[in-house]
Each structure stands twice: as C-alpha cells, then as structure tokens.
Design a protein around this motif. Structure first.
Motif, PDB file in Angstrom:
ATOM      1  N   UNK A  79       0.838  -1.202   0.000  1.00 54.98           N
ATOM      2  CA  UNK A  79       0.000   0.000   0.000  1.00 54.98           C
ATOM      3  C   UNK A  79       0.871   1.250   0.000  1.00 54.98           C
ATOM      4  N   UNK A  80       1.841   1.288   0.906  1.00 55.34           N
ATOM      5  CA  UNK A  80       2.714   2.461   0.997  1.00 55.34           C
ATOM      6  C   UNK A  80       3.480   2.668  -0.302  1.00 55.34           C
ATOM      7  N   UNK A 101      -0.094   9.525   6.281  1.00 56.76           N
ATOM      8  CA  UNK A 101       0.266  10.411   7.394  1.00 56.76           C
ATOM      9  C   UNK A 101      -0.168   9.846   8.744  1.00 56.76           C
ATOM     10  N   UNK A 102      -1.370   9.245   8.792  1.00 61.33           N
ATOM     11  CA  UNK A 102      -1.900   8.758  10.066  1.00 61.33           C
ATOM     12  C   UNK A 102      -1.373   7.381  10.468  1.00 61.33           C
ATOM     13  N   UNK A 103      -1.303   6.471   9.495  1.00 63.20           N
ATOM     14  CA  UNK A 103      -0.953   5.085   9.806  1.00 63.20           C
ATOM     15  C   UNK A 103       0.515   4.744   9.546  1.00 63.20           C
ATOM     16  N   UNK A 104       1.055   5.176   8.423  1.00 61.84           N
ATOM     17  CA  UNK A 104       2.417   4.795   8.056  1.00 61.84           C
ATOM     18  C   UNK A 104       3.468   5.605   8.818  1.00 61.84           C
ATOM     19  N   UNK A 105       3.137   6.858   9.090  1.00 59.52           N
ATOM     20  CA  UNK A 105       4.099   7.751   9.742  1.00 59.52           C
ATOM     21  C   UNK A 105       3.443   8.542  10.864  1.00 59.52           C
ATOM     22  N   UNK A 106       2.446   7.973  11.498  1.00 59.89           N
ATOM     23  CA  UNK A 106       1.730   8.745  12.501  1.00 59.89           C
ATOM     24  C   UNK A 106       1.210   7.948  13.678  1.00 59.89           C
ATOM     25  N   UNK A 107       0.271   8.544  14.403  1.00 63.25           N
ATOM     26  CA  UNK A 107      -0.196   8.001  15.679  1.00 63.25           C
ATOM     27  C   UNK A 107      -1.004   6.703  15.604  1.00 63.25           C
ATOM     28  N   UNK A 108      -1.527   6.364  14.445  1.00 63.69           N
ATOM     29  CA  UNK A 108      -2.348   5.147  14.336  1.00 63.69           C
ATOM     30  C   UNK A 108      -1.550   3.944  13.825  1.00 63.69           C
ATOM     31  N   UNK A 136      -4.583  -2.233   9.968  1.00 61.33           N
ATOM     32  CA  UNK A 136      -5.156  -3.553   9.670  1.00 61.33           C
ATOM     33  C   UNK A 136      -4.247  -4.348   8.738  1.00 61.33           C
ATOM     34  N   UNK A 137      -3.432  -3.658   7.938  1.00 65.71           N
ATOM     35  CA  UNK A 137      -2.477  -4.356   7.064  1.00 65.71           C
ATOM     36  C   UNK A 137      -1.439  -5.092   7.912  1.00 65.71           C
ATOM     37  N   UNK A 138      -0.989  -4.449   8.964  1.00 64.94           N
ATOM     38  CA  UNK A 138      -0.004  -5.053   9.866  1.00 64.94           C
ATOM     39  C   UNK A 138      -0.610  -6.271  10.566  1.00 64.94           C
ATOM     40  N   UNK A 139      -1.871  -6.143  10.996  1.00 66.49           N
ATOM     41  CA  UNK A 139      -2.565  -7.252  11.655  1.00 66.49           C
ATOM     42  C   UNK A 139      -2.768  -8.411  10.686  1.00 66.49           C
ATOM     43  N   UNK A 158      -3.909  -3.060  -2.553  1.00 64.55           N
ATOM     44  CA  UNK A 158      -5.014  -2.110  -2.505  1.00 64.55           C
ATOM     45  C   UNK A 158      -5.795  -2.124  -1.198  1.00 64.55           C
ATOM     46  N   UNK A 159      -5.352  -2.925  -0.231  1.00 64.20           N
ATOM     47  CA  UNK A 159      -5.981  -2.900   1.090  1.00 64.20           C
ATOM     48  C   UNK A 159      -5.408  -1.721   1.869  1.00 64.20           C
ATOM     49  N   UNK A 160      -6.300  -0.842   2.321  1.00 68.57           N
ATOM     50  CA  UNK A 160      -5.870   0.340   3.066  1.00 68.57           C
ATOM     51  C   UNK A 160      -5.589  -0.021   4.526  1.00 68.57           C
ATOM     52  N   UNK A 161      -4.917   0.853   5.258  1.00 69.14           N
ATOM     53  CA  UNK A 161      -4.647   0.584   6.677  1.00 69.14           C
ATOM     54  C   UNK A 161      -5.894   0.383   7.519  1.00 69.14           C
ATOM     55  N   UNK A 162      -7.045   0.818   7.012  1.00 66.50           N
ATOM     56  CA  UNK A 162      -8.303   0.632   7.744  1.00 66.50           C
ATOM     57  C   UNK A 162      -8.916  -0.739   7.497  1.00 66.50           C
TER      58      UNK A 162
END
Length: 66
Positions: free
Chosen positions: A12-13, A29-36, A41-44, A56-60
């Motif tokens: 994704x990144x 900004x929020x998931x790859x380099x930020x507070x979330x 969900x990609x990491x999980x 194409x799966x987003x971090x959400x």
C-alpha cells in the motif's frame, strides 16, 4: 518510532505514497508515519496470515476503489 517498520515492504505504501488522492495521503500520514501506526489492519493481516495483504488494502482494512 516515527514511521512503520514495514514501510519498505508495504505494498500500500509503495503504491500510494505519492498519490495525489487526499484519502491515500491522509492514511500514509496517520498510519504509516503517525499516531495510528499500531492500529493498521495491514499489519494485523500480515501477522495473522503470514503474508502481505493485497496492495489495494488500506490501513483501515477497506479496499481502495479506483
């Protein structure tokens, strides 16, 4: 940590980091380099399945719709 340890191998990144779409740049900004970062969900998915999720799966957990 200022960015996710999986960035170099995150589909994704790598695919969307330079995207001009506001949603994608916001996720980076929020998931790859930020507070979330720890809520990604990609990491999980990678942890649970032992393989990377689709690019194409987003971090959400939702899929990017083009």
């Amino acid at each position: 940590m200022t960015e996710c340890e999986l960035l170099s191998k995150c589909g994704f990144f790598n695919k969307y980091q330079d995207s001009k779409q506001a949603a994608c740049s916001g996720f980076v900004a929020m998931y790859c380099k930020g507070p979330k970062m720890d809520s990604c969900k990609r990491k999980a998915y990678r942890k649970e399945n032992g393989v990377a999720p689709p690019d194409d799966m987003m971090p959400t957990g939702s899929m990017v719709v083009s």
